[in-house]
Design a protein around this motif. Structure first.
Motif, PDB file in Angstrom:
ATOM      1  N   GLU A   1     -28.874  72.646   4.559  1.00 16.72           N
ATOM      2  CA  GLU A   1     -27.705  72.208   5.313  1.00 16.72           C
ATOM      3  C   GLU A   1     -27.260  70.829   4.841  1.00 16.72           C
ATOM      4  O   GLU A   1     -28.056  69.918   4.670  1.00 16.72           O
ATOM      5  CB  GLU A   1     -28.091  72.143   6.798  1.00 16.72           C
ATOM      6  CG  GLU A   1     -26.937  71.876   7.708  1.00 16.72           C
ATOM      7  CD  GLU A   1     -27.382  71.902   9.159  1.00 16.72           C
ATOM      8  OE1 GLU A   1     -26.958  71.017   9.903  1.00 16.72           O
ATOM      9  OE2 GLU A   1     -28.142  72.801   9.519  1.00 16.72           O
ATOM     10  N   ASN A   2     -25.947  70.683   4.610  1.00 16.76           N
ATOM     11  CA  ASN A   2     -25.404  69.406   4.174  1.00 16.76           C
ATOM     12  C   ASN A   2     -24.839  68.682   5.381  1.00 16.76           C
ATOM     13  O   ASN A   2     -23.702  68.885   5.762  1.00 16.76           O
ATOM     14  CB  ASN A   2     -24.310  69.626   3.119  1.00 16.76           C
ATOM     15  CG  ASN A   2     -23.763  68.316   2.589  1.00 16.76           C
ATOM     16  OD1 ASN A   2     -24.331  67.259   2.827  1.00 16.76           O
ATOM     17  ND2 ASN A   2     -22.671  68.392   1.874  1.00 16.76           N
ATOM     18  N   LYS A   3     -25.662  67.833   6.010  1.00 18.28           N
ATOM     19  CA  LYS A   3     -25.172  67.103   7.171  1.00 18.28           C
ATOM     20  C   LYS A   3     -25.309  65.611   6.934  1.00 18.28           C
ATOM     21  O   LYS A   3     -26.200  65.152   6.238  1.00 18.28           O
ATOM     22  CB  LYS A   3     -25.872  67.566   8.431  1.00 18.28           C
ATOM     23  CG  LYS A   3     -27.136  66.917   8.796  1.00 18.28           C
ATOM     24  CD  LYS A   3     -27.635  67.530  10.097  1.00 18.28           C
ATOM     25  CE  LYS A   3     -28.670  66.623  10.710  1.00 18.28           C
ATOM     26  NZ  LYS A   3     -29.294  67.152  11.873  1.00 18.28           N
ATOM     27  N   GLU A   4     -24.385  64.873   7.506  1.00 15.33           N
ATOM     28  CA  GLU A   4     -24.358  63.431   7.330  1.00 15.33           C
ATOM     29  C   GLU A   4     -25.554  62.800   8.041  1.00 15.33           C
ATOM     30  O   GLU A   4     -25.858  63.131   9.177  1.00 15.33           O
ATOM     31  CB  GLU A   4     -23.058  62.866   7.909  1.00 15.33           C
ATOM     32  CG  GLU A   4     -22.859  61.406   7.630  1.00 15.33           C
ATOM     33  CD  GLU A   4     -21.521  60.912   8.140  1.00 15.33           C
ATOM     34  OE1 GLU A   4     -21.441  59.724   8.469  1.00 15.33           O
ATOM     35  OE2 GLU A   4     -20.580  61.707   8.205  1.00 15.33           O
ATOM     36  N   THR A   5     -26.233  61.891   7.352  1.00 16.71           N
ATOM     37  CA  THR A   5     -27.369  61.213   7.957  1.00 16.71           C
ATOM     38  C   THR A   5     -26.913  59.887   8.556  1.00 16.71           C
ATOM     39  O   THR A   5     -26.036  59.212   8.017  1.00 16.71           O
ATOM     40  CB  THR A   5     -28.471  60.944   6.915  1.00 16.71           C
ATOM     41  OG1 THR A   5     -27.909  60.218   5.824  1.00 16.71           O
ATOM     42  CG2 THR A   5     -29.056  62.231   6.401  1.00 16.71           C
ATOM     43  N   LYS A   6     -27.516  59.548   9.691  1.00 16.53           N
ATOM     44  CA  LYS A   6     -27.184  58.285  10.340  1.00 16.53           C
ATOM     45  C   LYS A   6     -27.775  57.132   9.545  1.00 16.53           C
ATOM     46  O   LYS A   6     -28.876  57.221   9.024  1.00 16.53           O
ATOM     47  CB  LYS A   6     -27.766  58.262  11.752  1.00 16.53           C
ATOM     48  CG  LYS A   6     -27.082  59.221  12.706  1.00 16.53           C
ATOM     49  CD  LYS A   6     -27.739  59.189  14.053  1.00 16.53           C
ATOM     50  CE  LYS A   6     -27.447  57.886  14.744  1.00 16.53           C
ATOM     51  NZ  LYS A   6     -27.915  57.839  16.136  1.00 16.53           N
ATOM     52  N   ARG A   7     -27.034  56.049   9.454  1.00 18.95           N
ATOM     53  CA  ARG A   7     -27.527  54.855   8.779  1.00 18.95           C
ATOM     54  C   ARG A   7     -28.019  53.806   9.765  1.00 18.95           C
ATOM     55  O   ARG A   7     -28.826  52.965   9.418  1.00 18.95           O
ATOM     56  CB  ARG A   7     -26.442  54.240   7.903  1.00 18.95           C
ATOM     57  CG  ARG A   7     -25.986  55.168   6.794  1.00 18.95           C
ATOM     58  CD  ARG A   7     -25.009  54.518   5.858  1.00 18.95           C
ATOM     59  NE  ARG A   7     -23.875  53.931   6.575  1.00 18.95           N
ATOM     60  CZ  ARG A   7     -23.121  52.947   6.099  1.00 18.95           C
ATOM     61  NH1 ARG A   7     -23.376  52.440   4.910  1.00 18.95           N
ATOM     62  NH2 ARG A   7     -22.119  52.482   6.782  1.00 18.95           N
ATOM     63  N   TYR A   8     -27.518  53.860  11.001  1.00 16.14           N
ATOM     64  CA  TYR A   8     -27.866  52.855  11.994  1.00 16.14           C
ATOM     65  C   TYR A   8     -28.150  53.518  13.327  1.00 16.14           C
ATOM     66  O   TYR A   8     -27.589  54.559  13.658  1.00 16.14           O
ATOM     67  CB  TYR A   8     -26.711  51.859  12.207  1.00 16.14           C
ATOM     68  CG  TYR A   8     -26.241  51.208  10.940  1.00 16.14           C
ATOM     69  CD1 TYR A   8     -26.936  50.146  10.396  1.00 16.14           C
ATOM     70  CD2 TYR A   8     -25.108  51.662  10.277  1.00 16.14           C
ATOM     71  CE1 TYR A   8     -26.521  49.538   9.221  1.00 16.14           C
ATOM     72  CE2 TYR A   8     -24.685  51.064   9.104  1.00 16.14           C
ATOM     73  CZ  TYR A   8     -25.395  50.003   8.579  1.00 16.14           C
ATOM     74  OH  TYR A   8     -24.983  49.416   7.420  1.00 16.14           O
ATOM     75  N   VAL A   9     -28.990  52.867  14.120  1.00 15.43           N
ATOM     76  CA  VAL A   9     -29.211  53.250  15.512  1.00 15.43           C
ATOM     77  C   VAL A   9     -28.887  52.012  16.339  1.00 15.43           C
ATOM     78  O   VAL A   9     -29.427  50.930  16.091  1.00 15.43           O
ATOM     79  CB  VAL A   9     -30.675  53.687  15.756  1.00 15.43           C
ATOM     80  CG1 VAL A   9     -30.904  53.946  17.234  1.00 15.43           C
ATOM     81  CG2 VAL A   9     -31.013  54.922  14.941  1.00 15.43           C
ATOM     82  N   PHE A  10     -27.957  52.167  17.297  1.00 11.88           N
ATOM     83  CA  PHE A  10     -27.552  51.050  18.145  1.00 11.88           C
ATOM     84  C   PHE A  10     -28.152  51.225  19.533  1.00 11.88           C
ATOM     85  O   PHE A  10     -28.158  52.322  20.083  1.00 11.88           O
ATOM     86  CB  PHE A  10     -26.028  50.990  18.267  1.00 11.88           C
ATOM     87  CG  PHE A  10     -25.332  50.784  16.951  1.00 11.88           C
ATOM     88  CD1 PHE A  10     -25.270  49.520  16.388  1.00 11.88           C
ATOM     89  CD2 PHE A  10     -24.759  51.840  16.271  1.00 11.88           C
ATOM     90  CE1 PHE A  10     -24.640  49.317  15.171  1.00 11.88           C
ATOM     91  CE2 PHE A  10     -24.130  51.654  15.052  1.00 11.88           C
ATOM     92  CZ  PHE A  10     -24.070  50.382  14.510  1.00 11.88           C
ATOM     93  N   GLY A  11     -28.651  50.154  20.084  1.00 13.85           N
ATOM     94  CA  GLY A  11     -29.208  50.177  21.424  1.00 13.85           C
ATOM     95  C   GLY A  11     -29.106  48.791  22.019  1.00 13.85           C
ATOM     96  O   GLY A  11     -28.416  47.921  21.493  1.00 13.85           O
ATOM     97  N   GLY A  12     -29.842  48.578  23.084  1.00 12.95           N
ATOM     98  CA  GLY A  12     -29.849  47.260  23.686  1.00 12.95           C
ATOM     99  C   GLY A  12     -30.086  47.315  25.170  1.00 12.95           C
ATOM    100  O   GLY A  12     -30.309  48.385  25.737  1.00 12.95           O
ATOM    101  N   PHE A  13     -30.015  46.156  25.790  1.00 18.11           N
ATOM    102  CA  PHE A  13     -30.231  46.059  27.227  1.00 18.11           C
ATOM    103  C   PHE A  13     -29.606  44.780  27.743  1.00 18.11           C
ATOM    104  O   PHE A  13     -29.383  43.835  26.990  1.00 18.11           O
ATOM    105  CB  PHE A  13     -31.730  46.096  27.560  1.00 18.11           C
ATOM    106  CG  PHE A  13     -32.531  45.021  26.866  1.00 18.11           C
ATOM    107  CD1 PHE A  13     -32.728  43.783  27.470  1.00 18.11           C
ATOM    108  CD2 PHE A  13     -33.084  45.248  25.628  1.00 18.11           C
ATOM    109  CE1 PHE A  13     -33.454  42.794  26.833  1.00 18.11           C
ATOM    110  CE2 PHE A  13     -33.821  44.258  24.985  1.00 18.11           C
ATOM    111  CZ  PHE A  13     -34.012  43.028  25.587  1.00 18.11           C
ATOM    112  N   GLY A  14     -29.319  44.764  29.015  1.00 19.81           N
ATOM    113  CA  GLY A  14     -28.771  43.584  29.668  1.00 19.81           C
ATOM    114  C   GLY A  14     -29.837  42.917  30.511  1.00 19.81           C
ATOM    115  O   GLY A  14     -30.807  43.560  30.929  1.00 19.81           O
TER     116      GLY A  14
END
Length: 65
Positions: free
Chosen positions: A2-15
Motif C-alpha cells: 500500500e502506498n500511503k503517506e507517512t506522518k513526519r510529525y506528531v503534535f501534542g501538548g498540555f496546558g
C-alpha cells in the motif's frame, strides 16, 4: 504494498497554570527500514499571546497558497 503517506510529525501538548500557559510538543518521526523512531522532540512553553501569534502566523501561511 500500500502506498500511503507517512506522518513526519506528531503534535501534542498540555496546558497548565493560572496564566493559561501551554506546552506545545512536537515529535519528529524518523522512518527507516527497521521501524519508526523519534529523532527529535521539541517542547515549547507558550504564553497565551505567543500561542495566538503562532496560530495567526500558521493561518496566514495557509491562506497565501
Amino acid at each position: 504494498m500500500e502506498n500511503k503517506e507517512t506522518k513526519r510529525y506528531v503534535f501534542g501538548g498540555f496546558g497548565f497554570g493560572k496564566q493559561g500557559l501551554v506546552v506545545l510538543d512536537i515529535e519528529i518521526l524518523n522512518h527507516t527500514e527497521t521501524g519508526t523512531s523519534y529523532s527529535t522532540e521539541i517542547k515549547l512553553e507558550l504564553t497565551p499571546e505567543e500561542r495566538v501569534e503562532l496560530i495567526t502566523h500558521l493561518v496566514k501561511l495557509g491562506s497565501e497558497n
